[in-house]
Design a protein around this motif. Structure first.
Motif, PDB file in Angstrom:
ATOM      1  N   LEU A 150      -7.738  -2.025  -5.774  1.00 34.86           N
ATOM      2  CA  LEU A 150      -7.042  -2.266  -4.504  1.00 34.86           C
ATOM      3  C   LEU A 150      -6.533  -3.714  -4.435  1.00 34.86           C
ATOM      4  CD1 LEU A 150      -6.203  -1.117  -1.767  1.00 34.86           C
ATOM      5  CD2 LEU A 150      -8.486  -1.657  -0.892  1.00 34.86           C
ATOM      6  N   ILE A 210      -2.589  -4.975  -3.741  1.00 35.56           N
ATOM      7  CA  ILE A 210      -2.141  -5.739  -2.567  1.00 35.56           C
ATOM      8  C   ILE A 210      -1.856  -7.203  -2.877  1.00 35.56           C
ATOM      9  CG2 ILE A 210      -3.316  -4.235  -0.908  1.00 35.56           C
ATOM     10  CD1 ILE A 210      -5.504  -6.414  -0.665  1.00 35.56           C
ATOM     11  N   THR A 230      -0.636   4.941  -1.739  1.00 38.06           N
ATOM     12  CA  THR A 230      -1.873   5.178  -1.003  1.00 38.06           C
ATOM     13  C   THR A 230      -1.509   5.785   0.351  1.00 38.06           C
ATOM     14  OG1 THR A 230      -1.938   3.023   0.086  1.00 38.06           O
ATOM     15  CG2 THR A 230      -2.996   3.186  -2.081  1.00 38.06           C
ATOM     16  N   LEU A 245       0.844  -1.205   0.000  1.00 37.27           N
ATOM     17  CA  LEU A 245       0.000   0.000   0.000  1.00 37.27           C
ATOM     18  C   LEU A 245       0.875   1.250   0.000  1.00 37.27           C
ATOM     19  CD1 LEU A 245      -2.768  -0.948   2.605  1.00 37.27           C
ATOM     20  CD2 LEU A 245      -3.096  -0.614   0.144  1.00 37.27           C
TER      21      LEU A 245
END
Lengths: 101, 497
Positions: free
Chosen positions: B233, B237, B123, B118
């Motif tokens: 997302l 990840i 982010t 992340l």
């Protein structure tokens, strides 16, 4: 019939290293009985010849390359310890005094 | 952008919109982050989605993104987008409690792989979200730090264990969040808060730095307010991690492309199976009504929908509540008051074992104690074959049901949960009633495949979720179906807080 007695729950608590109170034992005895009776339903499934599944990913013996990579310093590794001394975790007494003397 | 769009509206945007504005220089990551921090300050005393807000860390991360952009760097697809992280993942220097008193004040010396990814993606981590202690629960009421409230109705539960992450999304405190799903802890909170929650294929997302509950089931994954954001997302990840020995050494299926394809609203040739066992009398009528309408919508988009029977799914719940507690009783042995966290009763006279028992007694809440004891029981000699051993065999049969189903259909669908969000306190006195909230989500965990919950309607003013389950490593399929449904039914906005 109960699946588990109050005495058995007390034994489980000891095995689990939980110093539960008498009040908790009263509560847990009833609750664990309900839960164990419900999960015992797995016994209704005819599965005598079925192999068990422990894991959904068929990977075994995963090794990394045998090379040195950065890791935590002793200070970092000990940073969360309740007690530390000489770059080691400090623990309460393990042997009783009778044995130690 | 309309004239109405002011600074405060950053909190209403999708992650995709925010990333685009930041990348285009139309706003800064700092402005976006500050807007979310302000929103948290305004509403979180009522919602309690966060256990820790990392104001300084978030603003520093946002400044770094703005500097990279100013230096001409090409940013990733989610750079500058705030994200809330479930408190189950280790965050370097930032408190990580797992919702438990036994880890109160612990600041991990390292980042979980997902947290590291992340950060690398640019982010901005806003903070850590509330959860049932050790991810054991379905309402977030078992958090040692007080419950989270459902933004749709503050007197109701936000689901669990990841109620904090789901509530943060529904309350517009964050556009993205991370959860972890062992028996439904991403999907069930998604369903009852009207948000999207995806459990990736087991092994598709790294468990390194995820505080272990049930290691053969724990799966971290994405939470968002729409399907495309969740896919973006997921892409960031996911993927192989050498630090996790059960990580699958294959690339993440192209979930982003699948979400975009699904959003076109065309499901021609896609075969979907309704799980017969999950559309019977167990579900609330309002949940079933929303589900049936969604099935009509999927059919109209060209999907070929049939019913598929998976008879052993009826035994998934009891099998799970033997396997997960068994693994937890072993995993949680590490909380011994030696290496991290709480230590109680060390007066210089008590033995290690006494200190350990007092520490665990003081540090664990009732649900964690129940599961440790159930697991200890199920693994003990004399009971092992009838309980844990038998549950593992049932797990094999459940996997066979999935495999047989996926020979006939591309994906399975069902309601995500039997009921809408229930009132707080309704099930805390009866632990087994709480377990029933996971009835439809658990089979996927035992099988190891991916599952997603997407909002599909309202019942009595509360959100209902539809679950899509796909074969192992076919995560893209569930995103396509979920995005198609979303294009037909839209997204759902809770009343103003």
């Amino acid at each position: 019939m109960a699946a588990i007695s109050r005495e058995e729950v007390a034994h489980l608590a000891r095995l689990s290293r939980l110093a539960v109170t008498e009040e908790e034992l009263d509560m847990f005895a009833g609750q664990l009985d309900v839960i164990l009776q419900a999960v015992a339903q797995v016994g209704e499934v005819a599965a005598a010849d079925i192999p068990p599944t422990s894991h959904s990913v068929p990977l075994t013996n995963i090794f990394r390359e045998d090379v040195v990579t950065p890791c935590l310093t002793p200070e970092e590794a000990l940073s969360g310890a309740p007690d530390a001394e000489d770059q080691r975790f400090r623990v309460p007494r393990i042997l009783s005094e009778d044995v130690a003397s | 952008m309309s004239e109405m769009t002011g600074m405060s509206d950053f909190t209403r945007m999708t992650a995709t919109e925010i990333a685009s504005l930041v990348a285009g220089g139309e706003t800064s990551a700092v402005e976006v982050t500050q807007a979310h921090l302000d929103r948290i300050a305004a509403v979180d005393d009522r919602v309690h989605a966060f256990l820790h807000v990392d104001t300084e860390g978030a603003l520093a991360a946002a400044r770094a993104v703005d500097e990279r952009r100013a230096a001409g760097e090409v940013l990733g697809p989610l750079a500058g987008v705030p994200v809330a992280v479930k408190d189950v993942l280790a965050t370097r220097g930032v408190p990580t409690t797992v919702g438990s008193k036994i880890l109160e004040g612990w600041r991990p010396p390292y980042d979980a792989t997902i947290v590291q990814r992340l950060r690398e993606a640019g982010t901005v981590m806003l903070g850590k979200t509330n959860m049932d202690e050790f991810a054991m629960g379905s309402s977030t009421e078992y958090s040692a730090y007080g419950p989270t409230h459902n933004p749709w109705d503050l007197s109701r539960i936000p689901g669990g264990s990841g109620g904090g992450s789901a509530a943060a999304l529904a309350a517009y405190e964050a556009p993205l969040a991370i959860g972890s799903d062992t028996g439904g802890s991403i999907r069930q909170p998604g369903a009852v808060t009207g948000t999207v929650g995806a459990k990736p294929t087991y092994g598709g997302t790294s468990r390194y730095g995820l505080v272990a509950f049930s290691s053969s089931l724990d799966t971290p994954g994405p939470c968002a307010r729409n399907v495309l954001d969740a896919a973006l997302l997921h892409q960031v990840i996911g993927g192989h991690d050498p630090m996790d020995s059960t990580s699958i050494p294959q690339p993440v299926p192209d979930v982003v492309a699948a979400a975009r394809l699904g959003a076109t609203g065309d499901l021609t040739g896609v075969r979907l199976g309704i799980v017969s066992e999950f559309v019977g009398e167990g579900a609330e009528p309002g949940v079933m009504a929303a589900f049936r309408e969604s099935v009509d919508a999927l059919t109209k988009m060209g999907a070929d929908v049939v019913e598929v029977s998976c008879p052993t799914f009826a035994y998934a719940l009891p099998a799970y509540y033997l396997i997960a507690p068994s693994e937890c009783s072993s995993n949680l042995a590490r909380f011994d008051g030696v290496r991290f966290g709480l230590r109680v009763g060390d007066d210089g006279n008590r033995s290690l074992e006494e200190v350990m028992s007092l520490t665990r007694e003081a540090g664990f809440g009732p649900e964690v104690k129940r599961r440790i004891m159930i697991g200890t029981y199920a693994l003990s000699s004399g009971y092992y074959d009838a309980y844990y051993g038998q549950a593992q065999k049932v797990r094999t049969l459940i996997t066979r049901d999935f495999n047989a189903a996926f020979e006939r259909v591309d994906a399975l669908i069902s309601p995500t949960t039997p009921s809408v969000a229930f009132p707080m306190g309704a099930r805390t006195a009866d632990p087994y009633q709480m377990y029933l909230a996971d009835l439809y989500t658990i089979p996927t965990n035992l099988y190891g495949g991916p599952g997603i919950s997407v909002p599909c309607g309202l019942s009595e003013g509360l959100p209902v979720g539809l679950q899509v389950m796909a074969p192992t490593m076919a995560d893209d399929r569930m995103y396509r179906v979920a995005a198609a449904l979303e294009s037909a039914v839209g997204t759902f906005t809770p009343p103003a807080l």
